[in-house]
Design an enzyme around this catalytic site. Structure first.
Site, short mmCIF file in Angstrom:
data_model
loop_
_atom_site.label_atom_id
_atom_site.label_comp_id
_atom_site.label_asym_id
_atom_site.label_seq_id
_atom_site.Cartn_x
_atom_site.Cartn_y
_atom_site.Cartn_z
N TRP A 336 0.96 -1.18 -0.08
CA TRP A 336 0.20 0.08 -0.05
C TRP A 336 0.88 1.16 0.16
O TRP A 336 0.21 2.51 -0.44
CB TRP A 336 -1.02 0.03 1.31
CG TRP A 336 -0.33 0.17 2.49
CD1 TRP A 336 0.64 -0.62 3.04
CD2 TRP A 336 -0.61 1.14 3.64
NE1 TRP A 336 1.12 -0.06 4.45
CE2 TRP A 336 0.34 0.97 4.80
CE3 TRP A 336 -1.64 2.04 3.79
CZ2 TRP A 336 0.22 1.71 5.64
CZ3 TRP A 336 -1.71 2.95 5.04
CH2 TRP A 336 -0.58 2.58 5.99
N ASP A 337 2.26 1.17 0.36
CA ASP A 337 3.15 2.25 0.36
C ASP A 337 2.85 3.12 -0.94
O ASP A 337 3.08 4.28 -0.98
CB ASP A 337 4.54 1.73 0.28
CG ASP A 337 4.75 0.62 1.61
OD1 ASP A 337 3.56 0.12 2.06
OD2 ASP A 337 5.90 0.75 2.05
N GLU A 476 0.52 -2.87 12.41
CA GLU A 476 0.73 -4.27 12.49
C GLU A 476 1.00 -4.94 13.67
O GLU A 476 1.33 -6.26 13.93
CB GLU A 476 1.60 -4.84 11.43
CG GLU A 476 1.22 -4.39 10.16
CD GLU A 476 2.18 -4.62 8.90
OE1 GLU A 476 3.47 -4.89 9.19
OE2 GLU A 476 1.84 -4.56 7.81
N LYS A 576 2.85 -0.23 16.26
CA LYS A 576 4.06 -0.25 15.23
C LYS A 576 4.10 1.28 14.74
O LYS A 576 5.11 1.87 14.47
CB LYS A 576 3.86 -1.33 14.46
CG LYS A 576 5.12 -1.36 13.35
CD LYS A 576 5.11 -2.68 12.33
CE LYS A 576 6.18 -2.72 11.71
NZ LYS A 576 5.62 -3.74 10.70
N GLN A 577 3.00 1.65 14.17
CA GLN A 577 3.02 2.86 13.13
C GLN A 577 1.55 3.66 13.25
O GLN A 577 0.57 3.05 13.86
CB GLN A 577 3.20 2.39 11.79
CG GLN A 577 2.08 1.51 11.30
CD GLN A 577 2.49 0.70 10.00
OE1 GLN A 577 3.13 -0.46 10.21
NE2 GLN A 577 2.49 1.19 8.86
C1 BGC Z 1 5.03 -1.57 7.44
C2 BGC Z 1 3.72 -1.71 6.32
C3 BGC Z 1 4.71 -1.39 5.11
C4 BGC Z 1 5.71 -2.44 4.72
C5 BGC Z 1 6.23 -2.04 3.61
C6 BGC Z 1 5.89 -2.82 7.07
O1 BGC Z 1 7.05 -2.67 8.03
O2 BGC Z 1 4.33 -1.93 8.68
O3 BGC Z 1 2.89 -0.63 6.66
O4 BGC Z 1 3.75 -1.46 4.01
O5 BGC Z 1 6.49 -2.31 6.03
O6 BGC Z 1 7.13 -0.95 3.79
#
Ligand code: BGC
Length: 760
Positions: A336-337, A476, A576-577
């Site tokens: 999704w980035d 996550e 985490k984010q």
């Molecule tokens: C993040 C995801 C991201 C992925 C790729 C993961 O560590 O939690 O949101 O899409 O990294 O960058």
């Protein structure tokens, strides 16, 4: 335009070899090349990648972006001494990547163990004008005596992805005692690759060729007088069966012809042609600052350099990998980035690239439809990790836990479904900025409809309403929850937009409209508590908290997982984010100013920022709250994700989304430029350290340059067409050029600022 940054590495060190190999990687969207030195170092991770060139080596492995044969390495011998910076001494060392044009230059004086000094200058670039072209030049000048120079270089197919070999050598040839060519095929026979190389040498030098153990090598040697220069220019032409004009039967000949044409033009001319493309790019996209901190401009130039380098603008069947084309992290997969962190930059500077990125998803609809079916749902469930085919590429298991010997299942492919709505969000954003009816009719509406159908079938009847159960939001560290706020709101937005565009484009589907109305009326949208905080999911508030100070200090390392199992982390308020904060970023109109601030204050202390996607988004929200100091701190920290002293990107590659987020922070955060309900809005909140920001963007096909200081806004446009812009709460119409005093529209922020200035 002020001079573009030159990214510098001023001291050779084995410890930073891979940091700079990533940061200074070359790229033109077609190819990416890690910035390794010509001479070998065991610590150095080599990598050259071609967008979309994936291969899966066995049924139990994951598809990965193939590490291509190497053409960069050179074994250089000077008067019998092998050139390496690990022997003798080095002075006048200087290495820089010129972000203006992507040329990497290194110069140094090597004092060989035998006491003789040589000046060595290396240069290289990947052409932005001809994607298949990679040129490098090595110039050696003996400073003390006449010298004998021997250089061995060629095409080295011993490269692997961490030991995994993906290519069979189908032929290696030397044509006319000059041109080297290696032809390769992926082990499953699905893709072909042709690499052709030529070394231009001083007239009096001599060459021999040999092929052995997957290496095709040219051995060149010659004499050079003291003070004179021995120069080798290596021109490489790299093509693959993914090219639209590739024909297996004639590919070898075609590639040789192209190579010969380039060789005739020479390094300087080829570089000049490439530079022109870069120049246009920078004119269209560069964000220029006047800041007390010179690092800020460097971070923006760095981000935009990589945004160009990573984007496969040549082929809408490719998208952007999580590490761009700079490393093997996440196997070169697409997340999704792309839609959320990278596409907005392209949309506002080169909308045709945003269209291509969305088309990548459209081409892969079949895989998404199949994944939904396989799991008992309807519509399109896009894969959490995607490569070429559109099938789910997420590995089933994470790395082995070496203490327990067990592998943890990766849950993202099973439940991290917000990506579906993120794609729909990006389609809507694309249309708002471009008004591209053609795209919507042909592809956009189909993407919206199929994604909407997914949510409508995914929702379950519970508590007298529709709910979304067992999902993972962007955070996550919290898995398998019900009613993740981010997911529910985005799903609502997805269905609402699909319904809207279906009607706008008069595409009758009564059944869909009925279902959509039912969904929109009944889907649960978690409401804010009295203190304005929205629950991340149904269970979140009931979980205990933990003091995260020490983990925040090590953010990006996932250190918490060394002390707690994933299951334990899942049962605490640990993010985490950004998640609800991310939602506030995506759908600003859903949040009141009080909710914006309350959710930022509630969730940030609970967020470790272990994902590189987190910090900059917090910065944008802080800016929207009018907290310029806090916003600036977040943004500066986000800029250090790759540029900091010890980035985690050394071997794996650049954090692609984080580069997009640097732009987002500056443009959407500080300049406050957003698009809402088809309207352009500007709510600036410049850091005190910035005197001005100037940026170009495209709105409804019109190129606009916007310059903001703390006092003033000036706008110039490339067309007579009037532009409607909301400055704070005031709607303005601008034709060609206009300047406004911000005091007429906003109350000034005081000190660090706590609330957004309101219109006078
Ligand atoms: C993040 C995801 C991201 C992925 C790729 C993961 O560590 O939690 O949101 O899409 O990294 O960058």
């Amino acid at each position: 335009m002020s001079t573009l940054t030159r990214l510098q590495d001023l001291q050779f060190s084995q410890h930073t070899l891979n940091k700079f190999a990533t940061l200074m990687a070359a790229g033109n969207g077609y190819l990416g090349l890690r910035a390794c030195h010509e001479e070998a170092y065991t610590e150095q991770t080599h990598g050259m990648y071609l967008a979309g060139f994936y291969h899966r080596s066995s049924a139990v492995e994951t598809t990965e972006l193939v590490n291509l044969p190497d053409v960069l390495q050179m074994r250089i011998e000077l008067d019998g001494e092998i050139f390496t910076l690990l022997s003798g001494t080095v002075t006048d060392y200087h290495r820089e990547l010129d972000l203006a044009c992507g040329e990497l230059r290194r110069s140094l004086v090597w004092h060989a163990p035998n006491g003789k000094r040589y000046q060595i200058v290396c240069q290289r670039f990947l052409s932005a004008a001809q994607h298949s072209l990679l040129c490098s030049r090595v110039a050696i000048t003996p400073l003390d005596d006449n010298a004998r120079v021997t250089i061995s270089t060629g095409i080295d197919a011993t490269q692997t992805n961490s030991g995994r070999q993906h290519l069979d050598e189908t032929s290696v040839r030397v044509f006319e005692q000059r041109y080297l060519q290696g032809c390769y095929r992926t082990l499953d026979g699905s893709n072909e690759l042709v690499i052709s190389s030529f070394c231009a040498l001083p007239a009096e030098s001599c060459s021999s060729f040999y092929a052995k153990n997957r290496r095709l090598t040219q051995h060149c040697s010659g004499k050079v007088a003291k003070g004179e220069t021995f120069e080798l220019v290596k021109t490489n032409w790299i093509t693959s069966s993914l090219d639209s004009d590739y024909h297996s039967a004639s590919c070898s000949e075609q590639a040789l012809n192209k190579l010969m044409q380039c060789v005739e033009r020479g390094y300087e001319q080829l570089l000049a042609e490439s530079n022109q493309v870069w120049e246009t790019y920078w004119q269209r996209s560069r964000v220029q600052l006047e800041s007390q901190n010179s690092q800020d401009q460097i971070a923006l130039d760095f981000a935009l350099y990589h945004l160009f380098a990573m984007t496969p603008a040549h082929n809408e069947k490719c998208s952007i990998a999580a590490k761009g084309l700079t490393g093997e992290g996440y196997k070169g997969h697409v997340f999704w980035d792309t839609e959320v962190f990278l596409l907005p930059f392209h949309l506002m500077t080169q909308p045709e690239i945003a269209r291509q990125l969305l088309s990548y998803r459209w081409h892969n609809l079949a895989g998404a439809l199949a994944k939904a079916r396989k799991n008992g749902w309807q519509g399109a469930l896009f894969p959490w990790e995607s490569a070429w085919s559109g099938e789910e590429e997420t590995p089933e298991f994470a790395a082995i836990n070496i203490r327990t010997g067990l592998r943890q299942k990766v849950a993202s492919a099973v439940a991290e479904h917000h990506l579906v709505a993120d794609i729909a969000w990006a389609v809507d954003a694309y249309y708002q900025v471009t008004g591209d009816d053609g795209f919507m009719r042909e592809r956009g509406v189909a993407l919206l409809l199929e994604t909407a159908c997914f949510w409508m079938s995914r929702a379950v009847e519970a508590n007298g309403r529709l709910e979304l159960h067992d999902v993972i939001g962007p955070d996550e560290y919290t898995e398998h929850v019900d009613n993740n706020a981010y997911t529910n709101y985005l799903a609502y937005h997805n269905v609402e937009r699909a319904r809207h565009y279906l009607q706008q484009f008069a595409l009758p589907d009564d059944d869909f409209i009925r279902q959509a109305d039912r969904f929109l009326a009944r889907i649960w949208l978690p409401e804010a508590r009295e203190d304005h905080v929205i629950a991340q999911d149904d269970s979140f508030f009931s979980k205990p908290t933990l003091d995260l100070t020490s983990y925040k200090e090590q953010q990006g390392t996932q250190a918490i997982l060394l002390d707690y199992s994933r299951a334990e982390v899942n049962e605490m308020q640990i993010l985490k984010q950004a998640d609800v904060v991310m939602l506030a970023y995506m759908l600003p109109s859903q949040f009141t100013p009080a909710q914006l601030a309350a959710n930022l204050d509630y969730y940030e202390p609970r967020t470790i920022h272990d994902s590189s996607l987190s910090k900059a988004i917090h910065g944008v929200i802080a800016a929207r709250c009018g907290r310029r100091e806090q916003a600036y701190q977040f943004w500066q920290q986000a800029c250090l994700i790759d540029l900091g002293d010890e980035p985690h990107s050394c071997d794996d590659g650049i954090h692609a989304a984080a580069t997009g987020a640097i732009w987002l922070g500056a443009v959407q955060g500080f300049a406050g430029l957003t698009v809402e309900c088809g309207e352009l809005h500007l709510n600036p909140c410049l850091p005190e350290q910035w005197q001005s920001i100037s940026l170009p963007f495209v709105w409804q096909g019109v190129r606009i340059q916007l310059t903001l200081t703390h006092q003033q806004l000036s706008v110039t446009s490339s067309s007579e067409k009037p532009i409607n812009l909301h400055l704070g709460n005031t709607a303005l119409q601008i034709t060609r050029a206009a300047t406004f005093s911000l005091a007429d529209f906003f109350t000034p922020l005081t000190g660090s600022g706590t609330t957004k200035g309101t219109p006078l």
